[in-house]
Design a protein around this motif. Structure first.
Motif: not given
Ligand code: NAD
Ligand code: WQD
Length: 338
Positions: A32-34, A57-59, A79-84, A121-123, A148-150, A176-181
């Protein structure tokens, strides 16, 4: 057959889409490009010569998912989509539970309806809460999340575990990702946080480029070798290859797996500053301030299960992580907006 990548325009998603396209997979993205822009995927196309199909689009939108599953022959969903953002999740818990938990439920229902039964799933290492010991192995207790995120990640893992018992034909891997950089070595895609970054590495790189004045180091009185927090930083391209390995090994072992993706090595905040200074050939201005509430002293992985189950190990060094972060930052001082 195609792989559906939710959140594929985001930071980890775009690097994974690139890796999938590079090895010849067809990729469909829903985002959804949020928290991202189309530019990331345009640059993926520039780097690979291949075009992923993008649905903006939104999931949470069942109809959009139905349409995607009916139009494309999807074999697997990543499945990466989510708020973080941890801090934002404390202020907006309902948004986080809705996007991360309800969003996953909707996705699962539509997968079930469409007969698509492979999910990655992105945990997050955040599911371990305050680690009982380090290194953290998958045998360690999960729970005790402090925001709440965790908790949303923990809930989704539990939902997926229960679901896999009811649907044994499903293959579900929680990574289960640790610290992505880090970033792609080309400097064309990377992490583009909104506003002032919450995470260490984007903050350091914005100090290096002169957008931010001074890094606050959150505490130097932890029981760690130099007193600053220790984490397991992992290159985003190693994470991407972890997803490919999970796809390749989905049929082996049990229907539900939870696997750490880390390097197995912990570095302190001061180690990171030093490594970044070396990569960018500049001084990072920093000051020591109080601990950040909710932070743990040390968090790093035992990554042996990933090797055993997926044949995967992280190969990129801290110096490469910092070099690629700096290359991305200096070539894109304003992220994808530049
Ligand atoms: P990111 O915010 O860059 O990517 C998430 C993407 O999902 C974004 O492009 C966003 O626009 C999209 N999105 C969010 N809500 C959506 C919805 N309802 N419908 C459609 N699209 C939606 O984050 P990231 O760092 O790439 O993380 C990806 C996943 O990995 C997330 O689930 C995050 O919780 C998980 N994760 C991230 C980290 C980190 O530190 N980056 C660590 C552990 C887990
Ligand atoms: C790393 C270290 C800080 C910023 C978070 C989430 C976690 C996961 C990854 C998604 C710590 C220190 C940081 C700063 C600092 N995300 N620091 N000054 O907290 O390990 O993990 O991102 O799942 O859930 O909690 O990462 O990069 O914020 O912090 O001194 O300005 O850097 O105290 O020791 P964290 P981080």
């Amino acid at each position: 057959m195609a792989i559906l990548v939710t959140g594929g325009a985001g930071y980890i998603g775009s690097h994974t889409v690139l890796a999938l396209l590079e090895r010849g997979d067809d990729v469909v993205v829903i985002d959804n490009l949020s928290n991202s822009s189309k530019t990331s995927l345009e640059r993926v196309t520039e780097l690979t010569g291949k075009v992923p199909t993008l649905y903006v689009a939104d999931i949470l939108d069942k109809q959009a998912l139905k349409e995607i599953f009916s139009k494309h022959n999807i074999s697997d969903v990543i499945h990466f989509a989510g708020l973080k953002s941890v801090g934002e999740s404390v202020r907006k818990p309902l948004e986080y539970y809705e996007n991360n938990v309800v969003g996953t439920l909707i996705l699962l229902n539509e997968m079930l309806r469409a007969g698509v039964n492979s999910l990655i799933f992105s945990s997050s290492a955040t599911v371990y809460g305050n680690p009982e010991k380090v290194p953290l192995s998958e045998e360690c207790q999960v729970g005790g999340t402090t925001n709440p995120y965790g908790t949303s990640k923990l809930m989704v893992e539990q939902i997926l575990r229960d679901f896999s018992h009811a649907q044994p034909e499903f293959r579900i891997t929680c990574l289960r990702y640790f610290n992505p950089v880090g970033a792609h070595a080309s400097g064309r895609i990377g992490e583009d946080p909104n506003g002032i970054p919450n995470n260490l590495v984007p903050y350091i790189s914005q100090v290096a480029i002169g957008k931010l004045e001074c890094l606050s180091v959150f505490g130097n009185d932890y029981p760690t070798p130099d007193g600053t927090g220790v984490r397991d930083y992992i290159h985003v391209l190693d994470l991407a290859s972890g997803h490919l390995a999970a796809l390749d090994h989905k049929a082996e072992g049990s229907p539900f797996k939870a696997i750490n993706l880390g390097t197995g090595v912990g570095y302190s905040v001061l180690d990171l500053i030093k490594a970044f200074e070396k990569a960018a050939q500049t001084k990072i201005n920093y000051q020591i301030v109080a601990r950040r509430p909710g932070d743990v002293a040390e968090c790093w992985s035992d990554s042996s299960l990933a090797k055993q189950e997926l044949g995967w190990i992280a190969t990129r060094s801290l110096d490469e992580m910092m070099r690629d972060t700096w290359n991305w930052q200096k070539n894109n001082p304003n992220g994808f907006g530049s």
